[in-house]
Design an enzyme around this catalytic site. Sequence first.
Site, short mmCIF file in Angstrom:
data_model
loop_
_atom_site.label_atom_id
_atom_site.label_comp_id
_atom_site.label_asym_id
_atom_site.label_seq_id
_atom_site.Cartn_x
_atom_site.Cartn_y
_atom_site.Cartn_z
N SER A 130 39.40 -61.15 -51.55
CA SER A 130 39.32 -62.61 -51.55
C SER A 130 38.89 -63.09 -50.17
O SER A 130 39.11 -62.39 -49.17
CB SER A 130 40.69 -63.21 -51.87
OG SER A 130 40.70 -64.61 -51.67
N TYR A 143 49.81 -64.82 -50.08
CA TYR A 143 48.56 -64.39 -50.71
C TYR A 143 47.57 -63.89 -49.66
O TYR A 143 46.92 -62.86 -49.84
CB TYR A 143 47.97 -65.55 -51.52
CG TYR A 143 46.72 -65.19 -52.27
CD1 TYR A 143 46.72 -64.18 -53.24
CD2 TYR A 143 45.52 -65.86 -52.03
CE1 TYR A 143 45.57 -63.85 -53.93
CE2 TYR A 143 44.37 -65.54 -52.72
CZ TYR A 143 44.40 -64.54 -53.67
OH TYR A 143 43.25 -64.20 -54.35
C1 8X3 Z 1 41.09 -67.10 -54.17
C2 8X3 Z 1 40.61 -67.83 -52.96
O1 8X3 Z 1 40.92 -70.02 -51.70
O2 8X3 Z 1 42.56 -69.54 -53.41
O3 8X3 Z 1 41.13 -65.73 -53.98
O4 8X3 Z 1 42.58 -68.33 -51.36
S1 8X3 Z 1 41.74 -68.96 -52.36
#
Ligand code: 8X3
Length: 248
Positions: A130, A143
């Site tokens: 990502s 994340y």
């Molecule tokens: C998704 C991109 O912008 O939500 O992997 O981090 S974000």
Amino acid sequence: MTTALVTGASSGIGEATARALAADGFSVVCVARRADRIAALAEEIDGTAITCDVTSPDSVSALAEAVGGRLDVLVNCAGGALGSDPVESADLADWQQMYDVNVLGLVRVTQTLLPALRASGQGLVVNVGSTAGRVAYEGGGGYTAAKHGTRVVTQTLRLELNGEPIRVTEIAPGMVHTEEFSLVRFGGDRDRAEAVYADVDSPLVATDVAEAIRWVASLPRHVNIDELVIRPVAQAAQHKLHRGPIFG
Ligand code: 8X3
């Protein structure tokens, strides 16, 4: 026949990738937890479905048996985000789950299938990372940490396999409007999920990313795409998102 295995194939980028690779002539093994979804997909693309939770060692060890001795392409797509709380108040169970899926699950599947990839004489591992694995953003803590992990594991694997005919790639998408990514992140809160994409002219869709993966897999076996960042035109950077018309 060349074979590919895609984790996270029950929806979004994984599902689209399974379709794209099948259209390119791969025999595709569709892997996910939701048996009904992958069974329908496998039937549609003339592939195989294997129900598997990448966070479960037992579940993943059954994969090697089901795949058999040879695999050409592994796409580690199972992953996702949970929550958007600041570090100070984040739910560590969410962080644990994100690390388990985005990093340890990917490593577990890769460890299990490396012998089969090696046996093909031309293995390719594509890890779906990502843009969150490149920068920090407020509320992204768990994340972004996990996706930085995905990136570094990919880089490390490439170094460790140097000298073998196995390619290792990270595909790093920015904003992709899929049916589930933001919905899962925000615990099923549809309004919050849709607000992410509000007034963004043409976020990426799953097939955009799948096309990049299909392209990587179509290249000659001596060509390694190390990493590929793919964003919608509206998103020049993580904090630079245009909301409003662009394409008229
Ligand atoms: C998704 C991109 O912008 O939500 O992997 O981090 S974000």
